[in-house]
Design an enzyme around this catalytic site. Structure first.
Site, mmCIF file in Angstrom:
data_model
loop_
_atom_site.group_PDB
_atom_site.id
_atom_site.type_symbol
_atom_site.label_atom_id
_atom_site.label_comp_id
_atom_site.label_asym_id
_atom_site.label_seq_id
_atom_site.Cartn_x
_atom_site.Cartn_y
_atom_site.Cartn_z
ATOM 1 N N ASN A 188 0.851 -1.182 0.000
ATOM 2 C CA ASN A 188 0.000 0.000 0.000
ATOM 3 C C ASN A 188 0.890 1.236 0.000
ATOM 4 O O ASN A 188 2.126 1.141 0.110
ATOM 5 C CB ASN A 188 -0.994 -0.011 1.161
ATOM 6 C CG ASN A 188 -0.334 0.010 2.528
ATOM 7 O OD1 ASN A 188 0.718 0.627 2.725
ATOM 8 N ND2 ASN A 188 -0.945 -0.650 3.502
ATOM 9 N N ASP A 255 -6.384 -7.581 1.649
ATOM 10 C CA ASP A 255 -6.190 -9.018 1.462
ATOM 11 C C ASP A 255 -7.065 -9.545 0.332
ATOM 12 O O ASP A 255 -6.663 -10.456 -0.400
ATOM 13 C CB ASP A 255 -6.510 -9.771 2.750
ATOM 14 C CG ASP A 255 -5.570 -9.413 3.878
ATOM 15 O OD1 ASP A 255 -4.412 -9.048 3.598
ATOM 16 O OD2 ASP A 255 -5.994 -9.486 5.051
#
Length: 306
Positions: A188, A255
């Site tokens: 990220n 996820d």
């Protein structure tokens, strides 16, 4: 999108946690007590989440991990198996608790998470049988299990011809030594900033240059509501826009993205095409409560993206 014999098999080596979740209007400040809603217990853990996301979408997935010989361990193995994932390589440990994640979700769907590793911390190279890797296409890794097993799994997977996809979360500096073993890096924007020493809103070109300096040529940098940036070799980085949703709970959305990416890479998709697909899966997950409970089937995803 059901599993077929020619679909590439995915192996996920990672964590399984019981998610203890409470909703509250706002996160407490240090020393502050706030009121929350009812406590819920669900199946989670980054590794298990990623395996379930791919399995629920029809992927052929094998999970390698460890749980305690307790009620939470039974819950997790059952939940992962119910999504079509092979859990025969999920060890059950006596005398140690199953990993647990304490999750707070605020009114905007954002979350804070504290993880107690429990049985995840006992996972070692001996828990990964070479037979699990045989014939597989892609290995998915995260950092909620000991570094030794992550390094060993990556080395053995590369030797067996699997593509290694690393999500270095929760991030720590030890992730750097793994980079030479990684085919695709998924981070990220906060992790990218820590890894590369760039701003979280760095341009796609700055991300590509920073990654190249570390020897990484293929990566996806996720940016939440701003989609993601795909870096693939010498091609110009591509910014992929997000699917706009009203976020309910972002727990496990990253996820879900990883699981979808693994699925499409195992199918032989180009990295950009895999990332575009994963953006939609991550958005679906963010629009629903929970982690694994928020992951779509192919039919649900198709209806969502219409």
């Amino acid at each position: 999108m059901s599993s077929t014999p020619d679909r590439g098999r995915i192996v996920v080596v990672g964590s399984l946690n019981a998610d203890l979740v409470v909703q509250t209007a706002a996160f407490p400040k240090p020393g502050e007590t706030v009121s929350g809603g009812d406590l819920s217990t669900g199946a989670g853990g980054k590794g298990a989440n990623q395996a379930v996301a791919a399995g629920r979408l029809g992927g052929a997935v094998s999970m390698v991990g460890a749980v305690g010989a307790d009620a939470h361990g039974e819950l997790l193995r059952s939940a992962v198996a119910a999504s079509g994932v092979d859990v025969s390589s999920v060890a059950v440990r006596d005398g140690v608790a199953t990993g647990t994640a304490l999750i707070t979700v605020d009114a905007h769907g954002e979350n804070t998470i504290v993880v107690s590793p429990g049985a995840n911390g006992t996972l070692g190279p001996a828990d990964l049988d070479d037979a699990v890797l045989a014939g597989a296409s892609v290995l998915g890794l995260c950092l909620e299990v000991p570094e030794a097993v992550v390094v060993d799994a990556a080395e053995r997977a590369r030797a067996a011809g699997l593509a290694v996809v690393l999500n270095p979360s929760p991030f720590h500096d030890g992730a750097r030594q793994l980079l030479p073993l990684v085919d695709v890096l998924l981070v990220n924007e906060g992790e990218a900033a820590a890894l590369l020493g760039v701003a979280e809103d760095a341009t796609p070109g700055a991300l590509r240059d920073g990654l190249a300096a570390l020897g990484v040529t293929r990566a996806v940098v996720t940016r939440g509501a701003d989609g993601c940036v795909v870096v693939d070799g010498d091609s110009e980085p591509v910014a992929v826009p997000a699917v706009r949703v009203d976020a309910v709970d972002t727990t496990g959305a990253g996820d879900a993205f990883m699981g979808a990416l693994l699925l499409r890479l195992a199918d032989g998709d180009a990295l950009l095409d895999a990332a575009r697909f994963a953006v939609g899966v991550g958005a679906f997950a963010a629009s629903r409560a929970g982690a694994q409970a928020s992951y779509p089937t192919p039919a649900e995803l198709t209806a969502f993206l219409r």
